[in-house]
Design a protein around this motif. Structure first.
Motif, PDB file in Angstrom:
ATOM      1  N   SER B 294       0.834  -1.203   0.000  1.00  0.00           N
ATOM      2  CA  SER B 294       0.000   0.000   0.000  1.00  0.00           C
ATOM      3  C   SER B 294       0.863   1.245   0.000  1.00  0.00           C
ATOM      4  CB  SER B 294      -0.865   0.061   1.258  1.00  0.00           C
ATOM      5  OG  SER B 294      -1.610  -1.108   1.408  1.00  0.00           O
ATOM      6  N   GLU B 300      -0.603   0.702  -3.831  1.00  0.00           N
ATOM      7  CA  GLU B 300      -1.804  -0.095  -4.091  1.00  0.00           C
ATOM      8  C   GLU B 300      -2.523  -0.436  -2.778  1.00  0.00           C
ATOM      9  OE1 GLU B 300      -3.221  -0.574  -6.875  1.00  0.00           O
ATOM     10  OE2 GLU B 300      -1.706  -0.561  -8.464  1.00  0.00           O
ATOM     11  N   CYS B 301      -3.069   0.586  -2.131  1.00  0.00           N
ATOM     12  CA  CYS B 301      -3.748   0.401  -0.843  1.00  0.00           C
ATOM     13  C   CYS B 301      -4.933  -0.557  -0.956  1.00  0.00           C
ATOM     14  CB  CYS B 301      -4.282   1.732  -0.331  1.00  0.00           C
ATOM     15  SG  CYS B 301      -3.047   3.024  -0.206  1.00  0.00           S
ATOM     16  N   GLY B 302      -5.697  -0.407  -2.038  1.00  0.00           N
ATOM     17  CA  GLY B 302      -6.952  -1.143  -2.165  1.00  0.00           C
ATOM     18  C   GLY B 302      -6.785  -2.636  -2.386  1.00  0.00           C
ATOM     19  N   LEU B 303      -5.557  -3.061  -2.736  1.00  0.00           N
ATOM     20  CA  LEU B 303      -5.356  -4.492  -2.996  1.00  0.00           C
ATOM     21  C   LEU B 303      -5.083  -5.271  -1.720  1.00  0.00           C
ATOM     22  CD1 LEU B 303      -3.203  -4.413  -6.267  1.00  0.00           C
ATOM     23  CD2 LEU B 303      -5.683  -4.553  -6.037  1.00  0.00           C
ATOM     24  N   ARG B 304      -4.654  -4.576  -0.682  1.00  0.00           N
ATOM     25  CA  ARG B 304      -4.418  -5.185   0.632  1.00  0.00           C
ATOM     26  C   ARG B 304      -3.369  -6.291   0.593  1.00  0.00           C
ATOM     27  NH1 ARG B 304      -4.538  -2.197   2.747  1.00  0.00           N
ATOM     28  NH2 ARG B 304      -5.137  -2.726   4.843  1.00  0.00           N
ATOM     29  N   PRO B 332      -5.467 -11.627   0.399  1.00  0.00           N
ATOM     30  CA  PRO B 332      -5.985 -11.591  -0.965  1.00  0.00           C
ATOM     31  C   PRO B 332      -4.864 -11.879  -1.969  1.00  0.00           C
ATOM     32  CG  PRO B 332      -6.274  -9.455   0.146  1.00  0.00           C
ATOM     33  CD  PRO B 332      -5.702 -10.389   1.142  1.00  0.00           C
TER      34      PRO B 332
END
Lengths: 477, 477
Positions: B294, B300-304, B332
Motif C-alpha cells: 500500500s 496499491e492500498c486497495g489491494l491489501r 488476498p
C-alpha cells in the motif's frame, strides 16, 4: 515472549488441526511426484478445502473480465472485452476514489456496492427491507464473523463468555471463537436426521453451560458446513424463539445460500424468517448474517470478499463495530467488486449473458451430478454412510471403522479418522479432512470432502476412494 | 449485547476519531457540490489519508497489466500486453493452485512469493539472511501488526499488558492496541529535533508504566508516520540495546522504507542493524518488521497486501502465529502478487522497463518536489512550523493557534486543532487530520496531511492552505 508460556492464553488455547499436518504431507507428496518418485497415482486430488477453483471449477468469464478491466482501465478502450463488461467496469470504477481500485474505500466498503448489497438482500428476502448502514463488507465472511465475535466476547469476564457452536463445524470458526477467549458451548447436530438442528439439543447445551460460562450467542451454519443440511423454515422459527427467550445474539453463517441441491430443500434467510414472525421478535432479536464471494457458484476465494448484515443492533453498538472495521482500513477492493458482481450478474439481453448463463448452468449441473454420485458411491461402499447433501460444498460421510483399524491408529498415536485420512492420502493420493478437526460424537468417525469440483475430479476421487476403501477393509477386517 | 454496556470492554475502550467526523462531513460537501451548492471551491482535496491514488498518483502500468492478466488469462494469448508482462503473469499463476487467483493460498501466502520476499529482504539488507518460514503475508501490514499483538497481549493478565507507542502515531495502530485490551505506554518523539526518537524518553516512559502495566513490546515507526522522520543507525542501535536490556519485543513498522527524501537520510532496516550488532543481541532480540504494497511508490492500498518478518522467535510460538493466520484463510491473492511485483520490478532490458522507469521516476521527482514545497510554503505561513519531511507519506506541521481561536474552539466544544480542520474543510475544501487523533504534547496543535499526491494537487492544496491561514489569522488575531 521468548517462551511459549508468555504468549496470550487465548491464542495458546487454539487447538492444533490435523488437516495442517495432512496438507504439509500433501505438499511433500506433490514434490515427490515432481521428482518422479513412483506412486500408485500421478497427482494428488485436494478436496480438503471448500475451494472450487482448486478442485477444478472454472472461474466465470464475466467476473474475470470486469475485474481485469477495473485493474487496467486501458482495456475499456479496446474491443477485447464485451461492451457490457466495459460499462460495468466503468460504473464500478466511478465508485472508487480517483477511479482507482488501488485507493482505500470507506471502512464498511464502497458505498455504491454496499447499497447494491442491500438491494440484493431485499430482493432475496421477498421485499423485507435491508439498509446499507447495517452492512459491512469484509475480507471474507470469516473475518466479519471474528470481528462481530470480538465485540460480543468479553475476554475479561468471569464467568467466561460462551458461544453455542454446532458439532460438526468447520474448524476456522471454532478456532476464531477460541482465539478470542470465549468458551465453545457445543451442540450436536443430529446425523440420523440428516444433520438436523434440534432445538431440544440447544436447551441441553445451554443447561450444560450453567456454572461454566455465560452463553451470549448462538452460531448456526445454513446450509451446513460440513453437514450439507439445509434448515427448514420451521426449524429456524424454533431457533429464533429460543434466542429471543434466552437473549442470545444469533450469528447466521449463510455463505452457501446459493448452493442448494436437495429437491425439497430451499434456502430461506434468517432475516426473512425473523421478519415474517413479526413483532416483538422481528424488532428485538439481534442477528448477524454472513455471506461471501468465496462460496457459491463464483468461488472466488482468493479475492477475499464477504459481508455481514446486522439486524436490530443498538446504534451505539453499531458505532463501535464501525470503529473496529476502521482499524483494518477496508476490504480488498477487488473482493468488494466480486461481491457486487455475484449479486448483480448479467441479465438476459446483455452481451455477456449467454456465456455467463452457459458457464453457471454448467457449474450447477456439475454440482447436482457430484452430489448424486457422492451419495450413490459412498453409500455403496462397505462401512461408509453418507447423509444426503442438500446444500453447501461438502459431504461428511460417517466411517464405521473396523476394530483392527482403530487399534492400529492407537498404536500409531493417531485418532482413527486421522489414520484413515493419512492412508487415503499416501495410498490413493486423495486429500480430505478428518472428522476430528470438525467435531463429531465420541466414537464416531467421519471424513469431509468438497463436492465443488469438476465432474472429472469428482469421478476420479470417488474411484480412488472406492478402491482404497475396499483394500483398507480387506487389510483391517 | 442489546446495550452498549454489554459489549467487549476492549472494543468499548477504543477512542472515537475526529477524522471520522471530518470524513463524513467531506462526503456531505462533495454531495452538496454535486448538487451545485455554491462554495469557494469546486472540489474537495482529500489529503487526510496515506492514499496515493486518491491524492492523484497514477498506478504503475506494469503492475496493473500483470494483475489484469493474472485475473483474465485470456490476455496472455493476445498482443495487448508486453511479453515480459505475460511471462510474469504466467510465472505467478503457476504458483496459484489450479492456476487461479481465485484459489485460497497457504496461510502465510503463496510459497513462491514468500521465497521472493525473503530474497528481497536479503538483497535489501546487504546479504543478512532472511528465511521464508519467518515470513507471513497478510492483508496489509496493519493486519499483520494486530495479529502479532494478539499473540503478545494477554488480555486476562494483571497488571495489564503494555505496549510502548510513539506520540504522535497514526491512529489505526493505537486503536488496534487498545482493541486488544493492552495499555498504551506513550513515548514522545522530539519535535524540536526533527521528531527524533530519544532513548531517554523510552526510559522515562518505562518508569511511568511501573505499577500500572507490564510493558512487553516497543512499537517504532520508521520512516515516521505522521512525523516524516528517518531514524539514524545510531538511534536504532540504542533502541536495540534498550529492548534487549528490558526484554521487550521490537515491533518495527517499516512500511515507508522505499520513501526517503532527505539528502542525508537513508533507510536501514532494524533487521540489518540488529545483525550488524552481532551476538548475543543478533541471536536474542525478538523483532517483527512490517512492510506493505500500500505504501511506497506503488501505492496499491486497495489491494491489501503486506507482510511481517519475524526474527528470533521461539519455534513453538511461531506455530501459534501460523495457526492465528490460518483462521483467516489467506491474504488476498492479488495483494500478494502486488507485493511480489513491488519487490521484483522490471529490470533494464525488459520490454516494460522504460515505461516503468519513467513512471516511477516521475513519482519520485513529484514527491521530492512536494516535500520541498511543503517545507517552503508551510514554514512561510504565519504561526505554522514544519519539520523537514525526510521520509514517509506525511507532513505534520505544528500550528501556533491564536488565543482567540482556542477560545472559539472551546466555545464550540471542539479541540482547537479539530476546529481548525473543520474550518479548513468548510472554507477551503481541504481535508486533513487533526493532531489530536495522532497524539501530541499537551497544548500543542498539529495537522497531518499526505504528501504523496500529484504536483498539481499539492500546489492547489498549499495555495488553499496559505490563503485560508492568512484569513484565519486575520479573524482570530
Amino acid at each position: 515472549m521468548s517462551v511459549l508460556q508468555e504468549i496470550s492464553p487465548n491464542v495458546r488455547n487454539m487447538i492444533q488441526l490435523e488437516s495442517t499436518v495432512l496438507a504439509i504431507r500433501a505438499r511433500q507428496i506433490k514434490e515427490e511426484l515432481r521428482q518422479k518418485v513412483r506412486k500408485p497415482y500421478k497427482e494428488v486430488i485436494d478436496v480438503s478445502w471448500g475451494d472450487p477453483h482448486r478442485a477444478g471449477v472454472k472461474p466465470l468469464s464475466f467476473v474475470r473480465q470486469v475485474l481485469s478491466a477495473c485493474l487496467y482501465p486501458q482495456l475499456l478502450n479496446s474491443d477485447t472485452l464485451p461492451v457490457d463488461v466495459r460499462q460495468r467496469a466503468q460504473t464500478l470504477l466511478a465508485g472508487c476514489d480517483a477511479g482507482s481500485v488501488g485507493s482505500y474505500t470507506a471502512a464498511a466498503g464502497i458505498s455504491e456496492i454496499v447499497c447494491r448489497v442491500s438491494e440484493f438482500i431485499t430482493r432475496r428476502d421477498g421485499g423485507v427491507p435491508s439498509y446499507p448502514e447495517h452492512i459491512f463488507i469484509s475480507p471474507g465472511s470469516q473475518w466479519a464473523l471474528t470481528s462481530i465475535l470480538n465485540v460480543l466476547v468479553n475476554s475479561e469476564a468471569s464467568p467466561r463468555t460462551g458461544v453455542l457452536t454446532p458439532v460438526p463445524c468447520y474448524s476456522t470458526a471454532t478456532l476464531s471463537i477460541m482465539g478470542l477467549g470465549a468458551d465453545i458451548v457445543p451442540y450436536y447436530l443430529s446425523e440420523e436426521q440428516g444433520w438436523e438442528l434440534q432445538v431440544e439439543e440447544l436447551h441441553r447445551a445451554l443447561d450444560s453451560a450453567k456454572g461454566a460460562c455465560n452463553p451470549v450467542a448462538l452460531y448456526v451454519i445454513n446450509p451446513g458446513n460440513p453437514t450439507g443440511h439445509v434448515q427448514s423454515r420451521k426449524s429456524m422459527q424454533e431457533v429464533i424463539r429460543l434466542v429471543a427467550e434466552k437473549r442470545l445474539f444469533l450469528l447466521a453463517d449463510e455463505v452457501y445460500q446459493d448452493c442448494v441441491y436437495g429437491e425439497n430443500s430451499e434456502f430461506v434467510s434468517y432475516k426473512r424468517v425473523l421478519a415474517e414472525m413479526g413483532p416483538p421478535l422481528s424488532d428485538t432479536v439481534e442477528l448477524a448474517s454472513f455471506h461471501s464471494a468465496s462460496k457459491g457458484i463464483m468461488g472466488e476465494c482468493g479475492l477475499r470478499g464477504g459481508y455481514v448484515e446486522l439486524v436490530n443492533l443498538d446504534p451505539a453498538v453499531m458505532k463501535y463495530i464501525y470503529k473496529l472495521f476502521s482499524t483494518y482500513s477496508c476490504a480488498p477492493v477487488l473482493g468488494q467488486i466480486a461481491l457486487d458482481l455475484m449479486m448483480n450478474p448479467p441479465q438476459p439481453g446483455d452481451p455477456s449473458y449467454p456465456l455467463y448463463s452457459e458457464e453457471t448452468q454448467h457449474i450447477r449441473s456439475t454440482l447436482a451430478h457430484n452430489v448424486k454420485r457422492v451419495f450413490e458411491v459412498v453409500n455403496s461402499l462397505p462401512c461408509f454412510c453418507c447423509q444426503p447433501v442438500e446444500g453447501g460444498a461438502f459431504a461428511f460421510p460417517r466411517l464405521h471403522l473396523p476394530h483392527k483399524a482403530i487399534e492400529k491408529a492407537k498404536e500409531m498415536g493417531m485418532q482413527p479418522d486421522m489414520f484413515y485420512c493419512v492412508r487415503l492420502l499416501e495410498d490413493a493420493g486423495v486429500l480430505v479432512s478428518p472428522g476430528q478437526d470438525l467435531g463429531q460424537k465420541e466414537d464416531t468417525y467421519h471424513i469431509r470432502f468438497c463436492i465443488m469440483t469438476s465432474e472429472d475430479t469428482m469421478e476420479e476421487a470417488l474411484r480412488r476412494l472406492s478402491s482404497f476403501q475396499t483394500q483398507f477393509m480387506k487389510v483391517f477386517s
